[in-house]
Design a protein around this motif. Structure first.
Motif, PDB file in Angstrom:
ATOM      1  N   TYR A   1     -12.840  -2.554  47.133  1.00  0.00           N
ATOM      2  CA  TYR A   1     -12.845  -0.609  47.281  1.00  0.00           C
ATOM      3  C   TYR A   1     -12.772   0.000  45.869  1.00  0.00           C
ATOM      4  N   LEU A   2     -13.252   0.863  45.862  1.00  0.00           N
ATOM      5  CA  LEU A   2     -13.742   1.762  44.885  1.00  0.00           C
ATOM      6  C   LEU A   2     -12.410   3.134  45.435  1.00  0.00           C
ATOM      7  N   LEU A   3     -11.870   4.089  44.310  1.00  0.00           N
ATOM      8  CA  LEU A   3     -11.321   4.989  44.732  1.00  0.00           C
ATOM      9  C   LEU A   3     -11.294   5.849  43.836  1.00  0.00           C
ATOM     10  N   ALA A   4     -12.136   7.036  44.067  1.00  0.00           N
ATOM     11  CA  ALA A   4     -12.705   8.081  42.880  1.00  0.00           C
ATOM     12  C   ALA A   4     -11.379   9.131  42.617  1.00  0.00           C
ATOM     13  N   LEU A   5     -11.091   9.768  41.215  1.00  0.00           N
ATOM     14  CA  LEU A   5     -10.378  10.435  41.246  1.00  0.00           C
ATOM     15  C   LEU A   5     -11.009  11.918  39.925  1.00  0.00           C
ATOM     16  N   HIS A   6     -10.209  13.108  40.687  1.00  0.00           N
ATOM     17  CA  HIS A   6     -10.610  13.893  39.500  1.00  0.00           C
ATOM     18  C   HIS A   6      -9.522  14.211  38.593  1.00  0.00           C
ATOM     19  N   LEU A   7      -9.246  14.198  37.565  1.00  0.00           N
ATOM     20  CA  LEU A   7      -8.394  14.830  36.642  1.00  0.00           C
ATOM     21  C   LEU A   7      -9.011  15.875  35.966  1.00  0.00           C
ATOM     22  N   ASP A   8      -8.751  16.898  36.085  1.00  0.00           N
ATOM     23  CA  ASP A   8      -8.520  18.407  36.216  1.00  0.00           C
ATOM     24  C   ASP A   8      -8.615  18.845  34.800  1.00  0.00           C
ATOM     25  N   ILE A   9      -7.174  17.974  34.319  1.00  0.00           N
ATOM     26  CA  ILE A   9      -6.870  18.296  32.817  1.00  0.00           C
ATOM     27  C   ILE A   9      -6.372  16.775  31.704  1.00  0.00           C
ATOM     28  N   PRO A  10      -6.436  17.160  31.082  1.00  0.00           N
ATOM     29  CA  PRO A  10      -6.041  15.477  30.095  1.00  0.00           C
ATOM     30  C   PRO A  10      -4.486  15.044  30.322  1.00  0.00           C
ATOM     31  N   ILE A  11      -4.471  13.665  30.518  1.00  0.00           N
ATOM     32  CA  ILE A  11      -3.509  13.304  30.696  1.00  0.00           C
ATOM     33  C   ILE A  11      -2.986  11.968  29.853  1.00  0.00           C
ATOM     34  N   VAL A  12      -1.446  11.820  29.509  1.00  0.00           N
ATOM     35  CA  VAL A  12      -1.481  10.842  28.660  1.00  0.00           C
ATOM     36  C   VAL A  12      -0.593   9.843  29.844  1.00  0.00           C
ATOM     37  N   THR A  13      -1.319   8.464  29.720  1.00  0.00           N
ATOM     38  CA  THR A  13      -0.565   7.501  30.541  1.00  0.00           C
ATOM     39  C   THR A  13      -0.048   6.421  29.536  1.00  0.00           C
ATOM     40  N   LYS A  14       0.894   5.316  30.359  1.00  0.00           N
ATOM     41  CA  LYS A  14       1.018   4.056  29.381  1.00  0.00           C
ATOM     42  C   LYS A  14       1.141   3.121  30.313  1.00  0.00           C
ATOM     43  N   LEU A  15       0.116   2.306  29.114  1.00  0.00           N
ATOM     44  CA  LEU A  15       0.106   0.789  29.675  1.00  0.00           C
ATOM     45  C   LEU A  15       0.675  -0.092  28.471  1.00  0.00           C
ATOM     46  N   ARG A  16       1.104  -1.150  28.631  1.00  0.00           N
ATOM     47  CA  ARG A  16       1.545  -1.873  27.824  1.00  0.00           C
ATOM     48  C   ARG A  16       2.394  -0.824  26.508  1.00  0.00           C
ATOM     49  N   GLN A  17       3.443  -0.434  27.515  1.00  0.00           N
ATOM     50  CA  GLN A  17       4.258   0.145  26.279  1.00  0.00           C
ATOM     51  C   GLN A  17       3.208   1.222  25.373  1.00  0.00           C
ATOM     52  N   GLU A  18       1.745   1.744  25.348  1.00  0.00           N
ATOM     53  CA  GLU A  18       1.473   2.072  24.302  1.00  0.00           C
ATOM     54  C   GLU A  18       0.438   3.686  25.176  1.00  0.00           C
ATOM     55  N   GLU A  19       1.196   4.658  24.432  1.00  0.00           N
ATOM     56  CA  GLU A  19       0.568   6.146  25.953  1.00  0.00           C
ATOM     57  C   GLU A  19      -0.981   5.642  25.002  1.00  0.00           C
ATOM     58  N   ARG A  20      -1.739   6.328  26.321  1.00  0.00           N
ATOM     59  CA  ARG A  20      -3.225   6.464  26.254  1.00  0.00           C
ATOM     60  C   ARG A  20      -3.316   8.152  26.654  1.00  0.00           C
ATOM     61  N   LEU A  21      -4.652   7.811  26.445  1.00  0.00           N
ATOM     62  CA  LEU A  21      -5.182   9.714  26.870  1.00  0.00           C
ATOM     63  C   LEU A  21      -6.486   9.576  26.796  1.00  0.00           C
ATOM     64  N   LEU A  22      -6.297   9.816  28.900  1.00  0.00           N
ATOM     65  CA  LEU A  22      -7.078  10.150  29.702  1.00  0.00           C
ATOM     66  C   LEU A  22      -8.085  11.815  29.843  1.00  0.00           C
ATOM     67  N   SER A  23      -9.895  11.588  29.393  1.00  0.00           N
ATOM     68  CA  SER A  23     -10.182  13.393  29.243  1.00  0.00           C
ATOM     69  C   SER A  23      -9.842  13.712  30.568  1.00  0.00           C
ATOM     70  N   PRO A  24     -10.471  14.961  31.041  1.00  0.00           N
ATOM     71  CA  PRO A  24     -10.657  15.538  32.233  1.00  0.00           C
ATOM     72  C   PRO A  24     -12.077  14.812  32.570  1.00  0.00           C
ATOM     73  N   GLY A  25     -12.498  14.337  33.614  1.00  0.00           N
ATOM     74  CA  GLY A  25     -13.232  14.221  34.345  1.00  0.00           C
ATOM     75  C   GLY A  25     -13.314  13.383  35.948  1.00  0.00           C
ATOM     76  N   TRP A  26     -14.164  12.864  35.936  1.00  0.00           N
ATOM     77  CA  TRP A  26     -14.200  11.533  37.288  1.00  0.00           C
ATOM     78  C   TRP A  26     -13.412  10.340  37.085  1.00  0.00           C
ATOM     79  N   TYR A  27     -13.081   9.868  37.160  1.00  0.00           N
ATOM     80  CA  TYR A  27     -12.978   8.539  37.224  1.00  0.00           C
ATOM     81  C   TYR A  27     -13.414   7.913  38.457  1.00  0.00           C
TER      82      TYR A  27
END
Length: 167
Positions: free
Chosen positions: A48-74
Motif C-alpha cells: 500500500y501507499l500512504l499519502a501525507l501532507h506536511l504543512d510545516i517542517p518537522i524534525v523526526t528521529k531515526l536511529r537516534q539522529e534527528e532528521r528534518l522533513l520539509s513541507p510537502g507531499w510524502y
C-alpha cells in the motif's frame, strides 16, 4: 510497476489527493481511498501507499539522529502480510492514537494520512522502485521505513513537484 484493475483518475469530489499528485502516478492503476473510505480496503495481503501532507517542517528521529522533513507531499510504501491484510494495516495507520511501532508512526501520529492506495499481492519495494524511476520522487530520509529491507534505501518518498501549477 504494480497495477490494479481500475484506472487512477482524479475527481476532486471523490479523490482525496490533488490532481497534480495523481498525475505523478503514471502507470499505476487503482483507486485512492480517503480517511472515510478504509472500509473499502481489501483484506488480502499486499502493499500500500500512504499519502501525507506536511504543512510545516518537522524534525523526526531515526536511529537516534534527528532528521528534518520539509513541507510537502510524502508517500510511504508499506506491506501488509499479516492477519487482516491491507485493510487492517491501513486502518491502523489512519489512527493518530496508537503506540509508536514503525518509523511511519512518528509521522502519522502528528499528521493525518490523507489517503491510501492498496495494491493486492503487490510489493512495497516495487512501488518504491517504480515511483523513483519516474524521476518525480526522491528518498525523503535514507533508512526511513526500510530497516528490514535489503533492496530499498527508504520507503518514504517526497514528491518533487509541490506546486500544483508547476506539475
Amino acid at each position: 510497476m504494480t497495477r490494479l484493475g481500475r484506472r487512477l483518475l482524479h475527481d476532486p469530489q471523490t479523490e482525496p489527493v490533488p490532481a497534480w499528485l495523481c498525475r505523478l502516478f503514471q502507470g499505476l492503476h487503482g483507486t485512492w481511498l480517503g480517511r472515510d473510505g478504509t472500509e473499502d480496503m481489501p483484506s488480502c495481503k499486499g502493499a500500500y501507499l500512504l499519502a501525507l501532507h506536511l504543512d510545516i517542517p518537522i524534525v523526526t528521529k531515526l536511529r537516534q539522529e534527528e532528521r528534518l522533513l520539509s513541507p510537502g507531499w510524502y508517500l510511504y510504501a508499506g506491506s501488509a502480510r499479516g492477519g487482516g491484510g491491507i485493510a487492517a494495516r491501513v486502518k491502523r495507520h489512519m489512527r493518530s492514537d496508537k503506540p509508536i511501532h514503525w518509523h511511519i508512526d512518528r509521522l502519522t501520529t502528528r499528521f493525518p494520512v490523507v489517503a491510501a492506495f492498496a495494491v493486492p499481492r503487490g510489493s512495497e519495494c516495487d512501488l518504491v522502485g517504480g515511483l523513483l524511476e519516474t524521476g518525480r520522487y526522491q528518498i525523503a530520509v535514507k533508512g526511513f521505513g526500510s530497516s528490514d529491507c535489503r533492496r530499498c534505501e527508504a520507503h518514504l518518498l517526497r514528491a518533487l513537484a509541490t506546486d500544483e501549477k508547476s506539475a
